[in-house]
Design a protein around this motif. Structure first.
Motif, PDB file in Angstrom:
ATOM      1  N   GLU A  23       1.954   3.035  -2.528  1.00  0.00           N
ATOM      2  CA  GLU A  23       0.768   2.395  -3.101  1.00  0.00           C
ATOM      3  C   GLU A  23      -0.413   2.479  -2.139  1.00  0.00           C
ATOM      4  N   GLU A  28       3.726  -8.142   1.057  1.00  0.00           N
ATOM      5  CA  GLU A  28       3.373  -7.923  -0.346  1.00  0.00           C
ATOM      6  C   GLU A  28       2.173  -7.009  -0.549  1.00  0.00           C
ATOM      7  N   GLU A  29       1.213  -6.991   0.398  1.00  0.00           N
ATOM      8  CA  GLU A  29       0.019  -6.174   0.171  1.00  0.00           C
ATOM      9  C   GLU A  29      -0.576  -5.667   1.467  1.00  0.00           C
ATOM     10  N   ARG A  44      -5.736  -1.544  -0.609  1.00  0.00           N
ATOM     11  CA  ARG A  44      -7.004  -2.038  -1.147  1.00  0.00           C
ATOM     12  C   ARG A  44      -8.098  -1.735  -0.136  1.00  0.00           C
TER      13      ARG A  44
END
Length: 386
Positions: free
Chosen positions: A2, A51-52, A5
């Motif tokens: 992924e 998680e991110e 961001r």
């Protein structure tokens, strides 16, 4: 995998920090430039949890207050690798060091990974992941950043967030987690990052080649001026005067611009702009009473034959202690550390913290004659002396 961001809007930063505020810890890293400035220029901040992952653009964001508040939150542990430079950046930006911190490079030494292990090697050892190295020379100030650059930067925290829980668990299993508290407190000490023009002369390379007090006074005054000027104009100190030039000026002590201009390595532009200032500093240092001049540093000579023998035996005892604790001897101490211990230096790192627990206490006890070394079944043993 992924994509991280990319945060370059105020609203997105606030939302990210609100989410991270709920985490007990975050992985943290920075990308910066320092080649043309005294103070590091922050270009990217990477953060991650399990998680991110996000990359924050401080060049686009006018207000980093949400991030600053997050980094200063005492309830959130900041996990870094070889984090001193990252912490220095935030100190210069915010006037404070993010706390509390956990440095995986420091922790890795207590897990048997060796002293000052690089991030890539650590991730390979802990996670079995081989990281890409293609963007290590990226100019992080240029925009836009390519997706490959962002993925590369994000990997510095993506895998850190995966490695930290495993390392913490391993440290707890060995009963060594608390041993790191002193090391981490030193990293959190703001004084470590605050420039001190008054003492910077002690870091001039080659200082021990000078033997006269007034030569030392010249170095002291020139190094102080260089530091203050570099801070004022935000330029690398080497652009003003390189260390070898300062030493040459201390030896030659030029008294006029013509002689000053002949000093090798001293840029013509520096002579034109700062020549009279440099001459004034040299004259002032030469006029200083000798009792007010710095003392030339000890050459620290080599240990004598008897001390060398003790250091050799101490090295064997260090290896014995390291083997017993499943840790690299180099992670505990260098030969120079052992020489200092044998010489009775109370500042030896072997007398403090986890290094004392693992080896320093045993070495000190042996040097005091409280224990003796024996060989049993081909192995070294340490026994109390009765």
């Amino acid at each position: 995998m992924e994509a991280p961001r990319f945060i370059d809007q105020g609203g997105a930063l606030q939302a990210l920090c609100a989410r991270l505020q709920k985490a007990p810890w975050i992985a943290l890293d920075t990308e910066f430039l320092r080649e043309k400035t005294y103070y590091p220029r922050l270009c990217l901040v990477q953060v991650a949890t399990e998680e991110e992952v996000a990359c924050i653009d401080p060049l686009a964001l006018k207000d980093l207050a949400p991030l600053t508040a997050l980094l200063q939150d005492p309830a959130i542990l900041k996990v870094l690798h070889a984090g001193a430079q990252d912490l220095e950046i935030f100190f210069h930006r915010d006037g404070r060091v993010p706390t509390p911190v956990f440095d995986t490079q420091v922790a890795a030494a207590l897990l048997g990974h060796g002293d000052q292990i690089g991030y890539g090697r650590l991730i390979q050892a802990v996670l079995g992941v081989e990281l890409e190295k293609g963007h290590s020379r990226t100019d992080w100030s240029r925009r836009p950043l390519e997706p490959e650059q962002l993925r590369y930067a994000a990997d510095d925290v993506r895998y850190l967030a995966q490695a930290y829980p495993r390392m913490r668990e391993a440290l707890e299993a060995k009963g060594r987690l608390a041993w790191l508290e002193e090391d981490f407190r030193r990293l959190e000490d703001a004084g470590s990052y605050r420039p001190d023009p008054e003492t910077i002369w002690q870091r001039v390379k080659g200082l021990n080649t000078l033997r006269r007090p007034r030569q030392m006074a010249v170095v002291q005054d020139l190094a102080r001026w260089r530091e203050q000027e570099a801070m004022r104009c935000d330029r690398p100190r080497r652009w003003l005067l390189q260390d070898e030039v300062i030493l040459d000026l201390a030896r030659r002590q030029p008294q006029d611009l013509q002689t000053l201009a002949k000093v090798r390595g001293l840029a013509e532009a520096t002579v034109q702009r700062h020549g009279e200032t440099l001459l004034g500093l040299i004259r002032g240092a030469m006029a200083r009473p000798q009792e007010d001049c710095p003392t030339p540093p000890s050459r620290g000579g080599r240990p004598d034959a008897q001390q060398e023998a003790l250091v050799d035996v101490a090295m064997g005892l260090l290896r014995h202690q390291a083997l017993a604790n499943d840790i690299s001897p180099a992670a505990i101490a260098t030969r120079r550390d052992l020489e200092a211990l044998v010489a009775g230096d109370p500042r030896s790192p072997l007398l403090r913290g986890w290094r004392a627990r693992l080896a320093g206490d045993a070495l000190h006890a042996w040097l005091r004659g409280e224990t003796r070394l024996e060989v049993a079944s081909g192995a070294l043993t340490v026994t109390p002396r009765h």
